[in-house]
Design a protein around this motif. Structure first.
Motif, mmCIF file in Angstrom:
data_model
loop_
_atom_site.group_PDB
_atom_site.id
_atom_site.type_symbol
_atom_site.label_atom_id
_atom_site.label_comp_id
_atom_site.label_asym_id
_atom_site.label_seq_id
_atom_site.Cartn_x
_atom_site.Cartn_y
_atom_site.Cartn_z
ATOM 1 N N TRP A 104 0.828 -1.201 0.000
ATOM 2 C CA TRP A 104 0.000 0.000 0.000
ATOM 3 C C TRP A 104 0.865 1.255 0.000
ATOM 4 C CZ3 TRP A 104 -0.164 3.652 3.983
ATOM 5 C CH2 TRP A 104 -1.102 4.659 3.810
ATOM 6 N N TRP A 105 1.909 1.257 0.807
ATOM 7 C CA TRP A 105 2.817 2.397 0.896
ATOM 8 C C TRP A 105 3.507 2.649 -0.445
ATOM 9 C CZ3 TRP A 105 8.450 2.456 2.225
ATOM 10 C CH2 TRP A 105 8.908 3.739 2.522
ATOM 11 N N ARG A 141 0.949 4.092 -2.944
ATOM 12 C CA ARG A 141 0.659 5.486 -2.597
ATOM 13 C C ARG A 141 1.792 6.406 -3.029
ATOM 14 N NH1 ARG A 141 1.061 7.391 3.374
ATOM 15 N NH2 ARG A 141 3.173 7.182 2.643
ATOM 16 N N ASN A 142 3.034 5.988 -2.812
ATOM 17 C CA ASN A 142 4.181 6.803 -3.223
ATOM 18 C C ASN A 142 4.277 6.902 -4.742
ATOM 19 O OD1 ASN A 142 4.924 7.437 -0.642
ATOM 20 N ND2 ASN A 142 6.391 5.766 -0.458
#
Length: 177
Positions: A22-23, A26-27
C-alpha cells in the motif's frame, strides 16, 4: 514455538507485506501526480447520452474489463493517479468525439478522438495477461505524454471491428497523410 506463535508470526508478516505494498502504491501515485498531466474528464453530455442510449456511436458497445492504463515507458508501468490504475468491469463506447470506458464502481475513462494515436491487440498489460491477442490496447496522448489503455472484451471477435475503427481516429488517417 507453538502453533499459536507461528500463526501470530505469519499474520504479522502478512500485515507488514500488505502495508508495504500500500505504501509503495501510494508513493507511486504521488510521484506520478507531480509529473503526469491531468487526464481528460468525460463530457457530461456524452456520458449522459451513452447511459441513456441516445448517443451517436460508431460501433455497438463492447462489454468486458478495463485492465489498466500504463505509460509508454513500459507495459508494466501502471498509472496510479486517481483510480486510473484500478481494474473494473466496463463497457467500451466508440463515439465520434472519442472513446469512453464506462466503468462499474470507478470513474469513467475518456480518451478524446484527437488523442488516439494507435490501436492494436496485445497479450497483456499491467495487471492483466490474457495470451495472444487477448487485449485491445489503445495508444493515446495527453499533455505531451503517451499512454496505453487495455481492455479485455467479453467477445474477442469485437477486436476485428474495434482496431480499424480506432485507427481511423488517428491523426494520420484523419488528416489523410
Amino acid at each position: 514455538m507453538n502453533r499459536l506463535g507461528l500463526t501470530a508470526l505469519f499474520a504479522a508478516v502478512f500485515v507488514l507485506l500488505v502495508l508495504l505494498m500500500w505504501w509503495g502504491y501510494r508513493n507511486r501515485a504521488r510521484r506520478q501526480a507531480a509529473v503526469l498531466p491531468a487526464f481528460p474528464a468525460a463530457p457530461e453530455t456524452v456520458l449522459a447520452g451513452v447511459r441513456e442510449g441516445t448517443a451517436e456511436t460508431l460501433l455497438p458497445p463492447s462489454t468486458g474489463v478495463y485492465a489498466s492504463t500504463v505509460t509508454d515507458a513500459s507495459w508494466q508501468d501502471r498509472v496510479a493517479v486517481g483510480d486510473m490504475g484500478f481494474r473494473a468491469d466496463a463497457t467500451a463506447h466508440l463515439l465520434p468525439e472519442g472513446l469512453l470506458f464506462d466503468r462499474a464502481g470507478a470513474s469513467p475513462v475518456w480518451i478524446p478522438a484527437e488523442s488516439v494515436r494507435a490501436a492494436r491487440t496485445e497479450a497483456g498489460i499491467a495487471g492483466k495477461v490474457m495470451g495472444r491477442d487477448g487485449l485491445l490496447v489503445v495508444r493515446w496522448a495527453v499533455g505531451g505524454h503517451e499512454f496505453d489503455t487495455g481492455f479485455r472484451a467479453d467477445d474477442k471477435d469485437d477486436y476485428d471491428s474495434w482496431v480499424p475503427a480506432l485507427r481511423a481516429l488517428t491523426p494520420e488517417v484523419r488528416d489523410g497523410e
